[in-house]
Scaffold this motif. Sequence first.
Motif, PDB file in Angstrom:
ATOM      1  N   CYS A   1      20.911  78.208  43.702  1.00  0.00           N
ATOM      2  CA  CYS A   1      20.090  78.912  44.843  1.00  0.00           C
ATOM      3  C   CYS A   1      20.734  80.058  45.422  1.00  0.00           C
ATOM      4  O   CYS A   1      22.192  80.107  45.343  1.00  0.00           O
ATOM      5  CB  CYS A   1      19.669  78.353  45.886  1.00  0.00           C
ATOM      6  SG  CYS A   1      18.660  76.615  45.798  1.00  0.00           S
ATOM      7  N   ASP A   2      20.016  81.221  45.514  1.00  0.00           N
ATOM      8  CA  ASP A   2      20.605  82.434  46.045  1.00  0.00           C
ATOM      9  C   ASP A   2      20.395  82.304  47.567  1.00  0.00           C
ATOM     10  O   ASP A   2      19.410  82.871  48.165  1.00  0.00           O
ATOM     11  CB  ASP A   2      19.919  83.549  45.438  1.00  0.00           C
ATOM     12  CG  ASP A   2      20.370  85.036  45.972  1.00  0.00           C
ATOM     13  OD1 ASP A   2      21.548  84.963  46.751  1.00  0.00           O
ATOM     14  OD2 ASP A   2      19.981  85.928  45.527  1.00  0.00           O
ATOM     15  N   SER A   3      21.262  81.835  48.352  1.00  0.00           N
ATOM     16  CA  SER A   3      21.131  81.639  49.728  1.00  0.00           C
ATOM     17  C   SER A   3      21.091  83.151  50.294  1.00  0.00           C
ATOM     18  O   SER A   3      20.751  83.239  51.586  1.00  0.00           O
ATOM     19  CB  SER A   3      22.226  80.849  50.357  1.00  0.00           C
ATOM     20  OG  SER A   3      23.632  81.368  50.089  1.00  0.00           O
ATOM     21  N   GLY A   4      21.586  84.115  49.722  1.00  0.00           N
ATOM     22  CA  GLY A   4      21.559  85.345  50.262  1.00  0.00           C
ATOM     23  C   GLY A   4      20.261  86.206  50.215  1.00  0.00           C
ATOM     24  O   GLY A   4      20.018  86.985  51.111  1.00  0.00           O
ATOM     25  N   HIS A   5      19.360  85.515  49.444  1.00  0.00           N
ATOM     26  CA  HIS A   5      18.094  85.942  49.206  1.00  0.00           C
ATOM     27  C   HIS A   5      17.070  85.896  50.531  1.00  0.00           C
ATOM     28  O   HIS A   5      16.984  84.780  51.071  1.00  0.00           O
ATOM     29  CB  HIS A   5      17.354  85.480  48.116  1.00  0.00           C
ATOM     30  CG  HIS A   5      16.160  86.358  47.594  1.00  0.00           C
ATOM     31  ND1 HIS A   5      14.852  86.003  48.138  1.00  0.00           N
ATOM     32  CD2 HIS A   5      15.791  87.241  46.750  1.00  0.00           C
ATOM     33  CE1 HIS A   5      13.759  86.782  47.696  1.00  0.00           C
ATOM     34  NE2 HIS A   5      14.628  87.658  46.772  1.00  0.00           N
ATOM     35  N   ARG A   6      16.336  86.713  50.828  1.00  0.00           N
ATOM     36  CA  ARG A   6      15.662  86.551  52.331  1.00  0.00           C
ATOM     37  C   ARG A   6      14.493  85.534  52.065  1.00  0.00           C
ATOM     38  O   ARG A   6      13.774  84.959  52.980  1.00  0.00           O
ATOM     39  CB  ARG A   6      15.244  87.940  52.722  1.00  0.00           C
ATOM     40  CG  ARG A   6      14.118  88.589  51.817  1.00  0.00           C
ATOM     41  CD  ARG A   6      13.671  89.970  52.088  1.00  0.00           C
ATOM     42  NE  ARG A   6      12.330  90.203  51.552  1.00  0.00           N
ATOM     43  CZ  ARG A   6      11.256  90.512  52.183  1.00  0.00           C
ATOM     44  NH1 ARG A   6      11.358  90.905  53.609  1.00  0.00           N
ATOM     45  NH2 ARG A   6      10.061  90.749  51.668  1.00  0.00           N
ATOM     46  N   ALA A   7      14.160  84.947  50.987  1.00  0.00           N
ATOM     47  CA  ALA A   7      13.167  84.180  50.753  1.00  0.00           C
ATOM     48  C   ALA A   7      13.798  82.635  50.452  1.00  0.00           C
ATOM     49  O   ALA A   7      12.772  81.960  49.999  1.00  0.00           O
ATOM     50  CB  ALA A   7      12.191  84.715  49.628  1.00  0.00           C
ATOM     51  N   SER A   8      14.899  82.751  50.770  1.00  0.00           N
ATOM     52  CA  SER A   8      15.592  81.391  50.687  1.00  0.00           C
ATOM     53  C   SER A   8      14.830  80.527  51.706  1.00  0.00           C
ATOM     54  O   SER A   8      14.608  80.717  52.811  1.00  0.00           O
ATOM     55  CB  SER A   8      17.185  81.422  50.672  1.00  0.00           C
ATOM     56  OG  SER A   8      17.772  82.231  49.484  1.00  0.00           O
ATOM     57  N   PRO A   9      14.908  79.213  51.364  1.00  0.00           N
ATOM     58  CA  PRO A   9      14.413  77.989  52.226  1.00  0.00           C
ATOM     59  C   PRO A   9      15.370  78.279  53.612  1.00  0.00           C
ATOM     60  O   PRO A   9      16.407  78.326  53.436  1.00  0.00           O
ATOM     61  CB  PRO A   9      14.683  76.873  51.607  1.00  0.00           C
ATOM     62  CG  PRO A   9      14.587  77.260  50.108  1.00  0.00           C
ATOM     63  CD  PRO A   9      15.280  78.445  49.922  1.00  0.00           C
ATOM     64  N   THR A  10      14.665  77.867  54.740  1.00  0.00           N
ATOM     65  CA  THR A  10      15.420  78.024  55.977  1.00  0.00           C
ATOM     66  C   THR A  10      14.813  76.882  56.644  1.00  0.00           C
ATOM     67  O   THR A  10      13.989  76.061  56.370  1.00  0.00           O
ATOM     68  CB  THR A  10      15.076  79.291  56.824  1.00  0.00           C
ATOM     69  OG1 THR A  10      13.692  79.237  57.158  1.00  0.00           O
ATOM     70  CG2 THR A  10      15.454  80.388  56.050  1.00  0.00           C
ATOM     71  N   SER A  11      15.670  76.471  57.795  1.00  0.00           N
ATOM     72  CA  SER A  11      15.187  75.343  58.749  1.00  0.00           C
ATOM     73  C   SER A  11      15.765  75.608  60.023  1.00  0.00           C
ATOM     74  O   SER A  11      16.516  76.563  60.200  1.00  0.00           O
ATOM     75  CB  SER A  11      15.862  74.012  58.228  1.00  0.00           C
ATOM     76  OG  SER A  11      17.186  74.081  58.242  1.00  0.00           O
TER      77      SER A  11
END
Length: 77
Positions: free
Chosen positions: A34-44
């Motif tokens: 996963c690209d955790s820096g991408h703004r479309a990454s999953p969040t919680s």
Amino acid sequence: MLLAAVVVTHPALPLAECLHQAIRTVRDLHDGDCDSGHRASPTSTVIAVRTKADALEYLVPHQTTFALLPTGGVGSC
């Protein structure tokens, strides 16, 4: 679930540090996938609360709501 595991196994750690460790573990589990820096990454979001002796410790990050009711219920304020 990872946050709860850190809180239970390290009761002396502040909740913010427990959350930091849990986030780091999740990031490491997804490293390379996963690209955790991408703004479309999953969040919680998360709220953590625990009692310590005669105190209530809580962690409520921004944009999260936490309501605490008195022990007698809503009408006992």
